[in-house]
Design an enzyme around this catalytic site. Sequence first.
Site, PDB file in Angstrom:
ATOM      1  N   ARG A 268       0.851  -1.184   0.000  1.00 37.48           N
ATOM      2  CA  ARG A 268       0.000   0.000   0.000  1.00 37.48           C
ATOM      3  C   ARG A 268       0.888   1.234   0.000  1.00 37.48           C
ATOM      4  O   ARG A 268       1.494   1.568   1.007  1.00 37.48           O
ATOM      5  CB  ARG A 268      -0.933  -0.021   1.222  1.00 37.48           C
ATOM      6  CG  ARG A 268      -1.630   1.307   1.463  1.00 37.48           C
ATOM      7  CD  ARG A 268      -2.751   1.198   2.487  1.00 37.48           C
ATOM      8  NE  ARG A 268      -2.365   0.592   3.749  1.00 37.48           N
ATOM      9  CZ  ARG A 268      -1.728   1.232   4.732  1.00 37.48           C
ATOM     10  NH1 ARG A 268      -1.373   2.491   4.597  1.00 37.48           N
ATOM     11  NH2 ARG A 268      -1.453   0.618   5.874  1.00 37.48           N
ATOM     12  N   HIS A 272      -3.844   4.045   4.663  1.00 33.93           N
ATOM     13  CA  HIS A 272      -4.898   3.021   4.739  1.00 33.93           C
ATOM     14  C   HIS A 272      -6.217   3.608   4.253  1.00 33.93           C
ATOM     15  O   HIS A 272      -6.917   3.013   3.438  1.00 33.93           O
ATOM     16  CB  HIS A 272      -5.030   2.529   6.182  1.00 33.93           C
ATOM     17  CG  HIS A 272      -6.166   1.583   6.390  1.00 33.93           C
ATOM     18  ND1 HIS A 272      -6.156   0.294   5.906  1.00 33.93           N
ATOM     19  CD2 HIS A 272      -7.354   1.736   7.019  1.00 33.93           C
ATOM     20  CE1 HIS A 272      -7.282  -0.310   6.229  1.00 33.93           C
ATOM     21  NE2 HIS A 272      -8.040   0.545   6.897  1.00 33.93           N
ATOM     22  N   TYR A 281       4.135   5.246  11.154  1.00 32.72           N
ATOM     23  CA  TYR A 281       4.478   3.855  11.455  1.00 32.72           C
ATOM     24  C   TYR A 281       5.342   3.176  10.388  1.00 32.72           C
ATOM     25  O   TYR A 281       5.611   1.982  10.494  1.00 32.72           O
ATOM     26  CB  TYR A 281       3.202   3.025  11.692  1.00 32.72           C
ATOM     27  CG  TYR A 281       2.172   3.098  10.585  1.00 32.72           C
ATOM     28  CD1 TYR A 281       2.274   2.297   9.456  1.00 32.72           C
ATOM     29  CD2 TYR A 281       1.079   3.954  10.687  1.00 32.72           C
ATOM     30  CE1 TYR A 281       1.324   2.348   8.449  1.00 32.72           C
ATOM     31  CE2 TYR A 281       0.116   4.019   9.684  1.00 32.72           C
ATOM     32  CZ  TYR A 281       0.246   3.212   8.573  1.00 32.72           C
ATOM     33  OH  TYR A 281      -0.704   3.263   7.575  1.00 32.72           O
TER      34      TYR A 281
END
Length: 374
Positions: A268, A272, A281
């Site tokens: 990805r 998200h 992160y």
Amino acid sequence: MAKGGSPPDGELVQLLTPEGERIESVTGSDGTVYRADFTDEEYRGLYRDLVIVRKLDAEATALQRQGELGIWASLLGQEAAQVGSGRALRPQDMAFPTYREHGVLYCRGIDPIMPLGLFRGVDQGGWDPNEFKFNMYTIVIGAQTLHATGYAMGVTMDGKTGTDDGEAVIAYFGDGATSQGDVNEAFIWAGVFNSPLVFFCQNNQYAISEPLERQTRIPLYRRAGGFGFPGIRVDGNDVLATYAVTRAALDHARLGQGPTLIEAYTYRMGAHTTNDDPTRYRIASEVEAWQAKDPIKRVRAFLEREQIADAAFFAEVDEQAKRESLHLRERVLEMPDPAPVTMFDNVYPNGSPLVDKERERFVEYQASFEGSAH
């Protein structure tokens, strides 16, 4: 073209390298030969799909940033997994998506405006699942795998398997969903009932902010063995390999040979959803490493290497993608805002005394603001 070969330890099927080098075929650990033999026009068509899907997705992200959508789940980086598997579906096959399968939706011939109505909050994204053989977007993580399993069991009960023109079902979900009970229950039922179902996991490396190593101790595709059916990992940034593996698994299912788990190993590239900040992160060097495996760049490199397409073709595709994205934007901005009271419509097909009472109270509540200063 490179010679055929086997993936190391059967762990990854790849037919197009990141540099655009074509691999003629790959033999899986079960002896299945994976190959994708297309005409030059079909190769160009796959490239066109990838570019347009990415451009439409980018437009939707921009619309959300500008306040025109409530939220958007981007597929950036996952185009090959979706276009490859979407084009592998036969007309009679049924797909059960999450909320991110915009590329599969496009391949099934659904107007790309449909999910934007859902994310804008003006409708339920209401395409006809039976017409397009593509179920409604599912927001609840993993729930669609159970829906797909029940549907696939029905396909078997209706006697629609066992022949080349039989029906198969595909369920899409992400790596994070494999931790959900629904998905594991679906694995159990599909395996026990030998359902004509392909579980298509887009492993994009993160369940929102949780990396894969915090979700599993073994590669996801190997989980299938514990439920009694085969699993295979494919390069999810390789549209040719994704097509070949998905088509083989679907044909395996339609012939009555049961389910398969496909792990499309991808990444990805964006957030998200538009509510997420991936810089919290993951590190930039990781993203850069995956950018080198970009699914669109490798197909373009292949087309150029094989002299299947020229500069004029690439320019024409870019122009078409711009036109379609602009048209999409214009249509979103033209969407009428529904009256708030319409949220009570279509809850039950024959109405409900409780919903009627709730609607009445809501109308009274709204009326209480009439004439007041804001």
